[in-house]
Design an enzyme around this catalytic site. Structure first.
Site, PDB file in Angstrom:
ATOM      1  N   ASN A 176      -3.150   2.842  -5.082  1.00  0.00           N
ATOM      2  CA  ASN A 176      -3.769   4.082  -4.623  1.00  0.00           C
ATOM      3  C   ASN A 176      -4.648   4.756  -5.671  1.00  0.00           C
ATOM      4  O   ASN A 176      -5.255   5.794  -5.397  1.00  0.00           O
ATOM      5  CB  ASN A 176      -2.693   5.074  -4.162  1.00  0.00           C
ATOM      6  CG  ASN A 176      -2.006   4.641  -2.891  1.00  0.00           C
ATOM      7  OD1 ASN A 176      -2.590   3.915  -2.081  1.00  0.00           O
ATOM      8  ND2 ASN A 176      -0.764   5.054  -2.699  1.00  0.00           N
ATOM      9  N   ARG A 200      -9.736   5.168   4.521  1.00  0.00           N
ATOM     10  CA  ARG A 200      -8.642   4.460   3.858  1.00  0.00           C
ATOM     11  C   ARG A 200      -7.434   5.372   3.641  1.00  0.00           C
ATOM     12  O   ARG A 200      -6.298   4.909   3.657  1.00  0.00           O
ATOM     13  CB  ARG A 200      -9.110   3.922   2.508  1.00  0.00           C
ATOM     14  CG  ARG A 200      -9.980   2.679   2.584  1.00  0.00           C
ATOM     15  CD  ARG A 200     -10.422   2.268   1.181  1.00  0.00           C
ATOM     16  NE  ARG A 200      -9.283   1.909   0.336  1.00  0.00           N
ATOM     17  CZ  ARG A 200      -9.281   1.977  -0.992  1.00  0.00           C
ATOM     18  NH1 ARG A 200     -10.344   2.442  -1.622  1.00  0.00           N
ATOM     19  NH2 ARG A 200      -8.224   1.597  -1.673  1.00  0.00           N
ATOM     20  N   HIS A 217      -3.568   4.214   4.069  1.00  0.00           N
ATOM     21  CA  HIS A 217      -2.629   4.235   2.948  1.00  0.00           C
ATOM     22  C   HIS A 217      -1.483   5.214   3.194  1.00  0.00           C
ATOM     23  O   HIS A 217      -0.370   4.988   2.725  1.00  0.00           O
ATOM     24  CB  HIS A 217      -3.365   4.599   1.659  1.00  0.00           C
ATOM     25  CG  HIS A 217      -4.157   3.472   1.076  1.00  0.00           C
ATOM     26  ND1 HIS A 217      -3.987   3.014  -0.206  1.00  0.00           N
ATOM     27  CD2 HIS A 217      -5.129   2.674   1.623  1.00  0.00           C
ATOM     28  CE1 HIS A 217      -4.808   2.002  -0.448  1.00  0.00           C
ATOM     29  NE2 HIS A 217      -5.516   1.786   0.658  1.00  0.00           N
ATOM     30  N   HIS A 249     -13.524  -2.165   7.047  1.00  0.00           N
ATOM     31  CA  HIS A 249     -14.238  -2.524   5.825  1.00  0.00           C
ATOM     32  C   HIS A 249     -15.748  -2.571   6.044  1.00  0.00           C
ATOM     33  O   HIS A 249     -16.494  -2.899   5.113  1.00  0.00           O
ATOM     34  CB  HIS A 249     -13.750  -3.869   5.303  1.00  0.00           C
ATOM     35  CG  HIS A 249     -12.418  -3.785   4.634  1.00  0.00           C
ATOM     36  ND1 HIS A 249     -11.741  -4.895   4.141  1.00  0.00           N
ATOM     37  CD2 HIS A 249     -11.605  -2.724   4.364  1.00  0.00           C
ATOM     38  CE1 HIS A 249     -10.583  -4.513   3.611  1.00  0.00           C
ATOM     39  NE2 HIS A 249     -10.490  -3.211   3.739  1.00  0.00           N
TER      40      HIS A 249
END
Length: 327
Positions: free
Chosen positions: A97, A66, A70, A196
């Site tokens: 975040n 991730r 991000h 995911h």
């Protein structure tokens, strides 16, 4: 992309078009094997550290994957997600975040690289390489990572406001627009959502689907009711700390079971369920669960594309000595 009739909306649309045009030129200056001469063992060093980490803390695979997403979606893939300031006004501290983990692992990789090749490998490249290596470590695909990114010097908390990260409750229109703005298409959206398959999410990210979907104490009618019942056993109302597996049963293994869950209306987040609301994404969901699945190959391709967003190369930016602060 939506059309707008008022002058403010026209301006927003124009800015989005400009951003899209800029994205087409992104990725220039990156190449496979960028460090072959300047730090020939760079990728092996990264892989060694990640293998050590995964052996004792496999649950960090999702968070470390991730981090790359991000980072790239705000200011581009420039390592800005890693920066700290005394005032705490960097990207890291924006609400989307706050649940990120694994910054200490990036620091550990950087320390190993600095010992071998001081001032050579950027933090932005480390984030990209780590994303690939945690995928491989969890039995996922290998892909060649383009390197040559340099580190940005800015990280601003308000950059996550607009256009920010697509929220966990985003509908399919918002998701497609968010990805398109960054040069990624609808296929990239559904493929990268497949990330995911590893990792977890806080109950607070999907609580409304279980307890108060429309503000009337109801559940999300698009979610499998048996799955809702199971989730309610784990996640109580107002729970801010409990973690739920994004891919129950194999959240530490990179596989195609995420797509099977979504097709059965068991996607944990609204952004997962939204993939059923578009013909192209829905078609891919079905294809990814078949014997002819190309998900592993596609994931590498889409990760390379994402890794080109807004990169700094050449004389731009810097090579940070410490990933959490500028030189």
């Amino acid at each position: 992309m939506a059309t707008y009739k008022n002058s403010c909306g026209v301006f927003v649309l124009q800015m989005m078009v400009v951003a899209l045009l800029c994205l087409h030129a992104q990725g220039q200056g990156l190449k496979i094997g960028f460090y072959d001469k300047s730090c020939p063992h760079a990728e092996k060093i990264v892989s060694k550290v990640i293998d050590e980490v995964m052996a004792v803390a496999p649950s960090l695979s999702g968070p470390l994957l991730r981090l790359h997403f991000h980072d790239c979606f705000i200011r581009g893939c420039d390592g800005s997600i890693l920066l700290d300031t005394p005032t705490g006004q960097t990207e890291k501290f924006a609400p989307p975040n706050l649940s990120l983990r694994g910054f200490n692992i990036i620091d550990r990789v950087k320390l190993a690289l600095e010992k071998a090749c001081p001032g050579v490998v950027s933090c932005a490249d480390i984030v990209a390489l780590v994303a690939r290596d945690v995928t491989v470590a969890t039995k996922g695909p290998f892909w060649e990572v383009e390197t040559g990114r340099r580190d940005g010097k800015l990280s601003i908390i308000t950059d996550l406001r607009n256009p920010g990260l697509p929220p966990f409750n985003a509908n399919i229109t918002t998701l497609k627009q968010s990805f398109a703005l960054r040069g990624l298409n609808t296929k990239d959206l559904v493929v990268l959502s497949g990330g995911h398959t590893i990792g977890t999410s806080h109950c607070s990210s999907f609580e409304s689907r279980l307890y108060n979907f429309t503000g009337k104490g109801d559940t999300d009618p698009t979610m499998d009711q048996n799955y809702i019942a199971r989730l309610k056993l784990k996640c109580k109302p107002k729970d801010q700390t409990t973690l739920a597996e994004l891919d129950p049963g194999s959240f530490k293994t990179f596989d195609d079971s995420y797509f099977k869950l979504v097709t059965k209306r068991r996607g944990l987040l609204q952004s997962d369920a939204a993939l059923l609301d578009d013909p192209e994404t829905r078609s891919y969901l079905v294809q990814a669960t078949s014997h002819g699945s190309t998900f592993f190959k596609d994931f590498g391709v889409s990760m390379v594309k994402m890794g080109r967003i807004g990169v700094l190369t050449g004389s731009q930016g810097e090579i940070r000595k410490v990933c959490s602060k500028t030189n």
